[in-house]
Design an enzyme around this catalytic site. Structure first.
Site: not given
Ligand code: NAD
Length: 366
Positions: A186, A238
């Site tokens: 990202e 957006e």
């Molecule tokens: P996630 O939130 O699913 O986390 C991924 C994994 O990392 C999980 O198993 C979590 O428990 C673990 N984790 C979290 N923090 C940790 C840490 N400090 N140490 C070890 N493990 C940890 O994944 P993500 O990539 O953070 O988020 C993906 C989500 O974000 C998607 O649902 C996507 O649609 C959303 N998103 C939203 C926006 C927005 O503008 N709202 C933008 C981009 C993505």
């Protein structure tokens, strides 16, 4: 300690965004006032609580009531059932309009907690304490919240800005390598979109960043956050420019859905989406040197191999994505480093042809 104080101005007001290595311990003063004498609901997941709940201890002592509401790790949290369960727990515990919500986790927890806070009693204040790189550079910024319907990601949600975002890069030390890679993709996306300098930093430092250098990550998170803030401030709802942030997401979301959100992380899917967008853009004038720079960087991420996928399946999934308007398909194409365009005149035939060739190339190289 270097800290970066950023600010997002939006229709609901302003959200201070603080980035740095260890800033959460440093900054609990302001947060302490925000939770003082309140009922506080911390929404988090077992992995994050197991690793990092200690950092919230000073804060918990200031609240009148402190409820930790656990939701599943990952995308599973973003369901109506989980949201409904949280609203029930909050009601039962005595949650009122002036209660507080803290989103403590990755983007999944943040999207869910923001949605839950935004709907409960027509809107509670909440803060984002993002614990993944992806959430720090992207998901926690901009007020988008959402849950998923079956096979339709982020299809129910609202804009609800957090009161504050604190992105403490020291929390990323426990993040698995694949999650770092997903978040850095990202960062690459935003660099291609609007920050040639950040792209050069990635070219120079990608290896140490992929290895989780939390001090080195802080300025990179801040630069990516700043670039996103600029875009969101110009187009909070957006309507046009903010759509550029979907670079790589049109195919990316289709890939995630085709693989049942199981074997590919969000940023990894976006990586493939960026490669595909580069292919489409080359035919419309993206300079070859820029295409090479992006491809070489994506290559260094060593994305997981894709299984065999059907063009028809992906086209169907692309057609279902919410980025497709009534007016037709829209693609975000990089036209140079720092210059992207929203393109809506690509025919389905042209996309089909390019996608077939793209998948064939991937298969041949695996
Ligand atoms: P996630 O939130 O699913 O986390 C991924 C994994 O990392 C999980 O198993 C979590 O428990 C673990 N984790 C979290 N923090 C940790 C840490 N400090 N140490 C070890 N493990 C940890 O994944 P993500 O990539 O953070 O988020 C993906 C989500 O974000 C998607 O649902 C996507 O649609 C959303 N998103 C939203 C926006 C927005 O503008 N709202 C933008 C981009 C993505």
């Amino acid at each position: 300690m270097t800290r970066f104080d950023l600010r997002l101005r939006h229709p609901e007001g302003e959200t201070p965004i603080l980035v740095g290595d260890g800033v959460l311990a440093d900054e609990t003063g302001d947060l302490q006032e925000w939770v003082l004498q309140r009922r506080v609901f911390v929404i988090s997941s077992p992995t994050v609580l197991g690793l990092h709940s200690r950092v919230l201890l000073p804060l918990s002592r200031q609240a009148a009531w402190w409820h930790v509401l656990e939701v599943p790790d990952g995308e599973e949290a973003k369901s109506f059932g989980v949201a409904e369960g949280l609203w029930g727990e909050m009601l039962e515990a005595g949650g009122k309009r002036d209660s507080r919500v803290i989103a403590f986790g990755g983007g999944s927890v943040g999207d869910l907690a923001g949605f839950v806070a935004g709907c409960y009693m027509r809107g509670l204040e909440y803060v984002q304490l993002p614990t993944t790189l992806l959430a720090q550079v992207d998901a926690s910024i901009g007020g988008k919240t959402a849950i998923n319907l079956i096979r339709a990601k982020n299809s129910v949600g609202l804009f609800h800005h957090p009161r504050r975002v604190i992105a403490d890069t020291s929390l990323l030390k426990t993040l698995p390598g694949e999650e770092l890679r997903s978040g850095l993709m990202e960062v690459l996306k935003i660099a291609i979109l609007s920050d040639p300098e950040l792209l050069s930093v990635l070219e120079r430092d990608l290896d140490s960043l992929l290895a989780g250098d939390s001090v080195g990550l802080a300025p990179v998170v801040a630069a990516a956050a700043r670039a996103k803030i600029d875009i969101v401030e110009r187009d909070p709802a957006e309507r046009q420019e903010r759509m550029l942030l979907n670079l790589g997401h049109t195919l990316g979301h289709a890939l995630e859905a085709a693989l049942d959100y199981q074997s590919l992380r969000h940023g990894e899917a976006v990586g493939y989406g960026i490669l595909f967008a580069v292919g489409l853009a080359e035919k419309r004038g993206l300079p070859v040197e820029a295409a090479i720079r992006v491809r070489q960087l994506v290559e260094r991420f060593e994305l997981p191999r894709l299984p065999t996928l059907e063009v028809d399946t992906l086209l169907r999934l692309i057609g279902r994505d919410k980025k497709v308007s009534e007016g037709g398909w829209r693609w975000i194409l990089p036209m140079d480093i720092g210059v992207c365009e929203i393109v809506s005149d690509l025919t389905e035939g042209a996309v089909r042809q390019e996608l077939g060739a793209f998948l064939a190339r991937l298969e041949a190289s695996s």
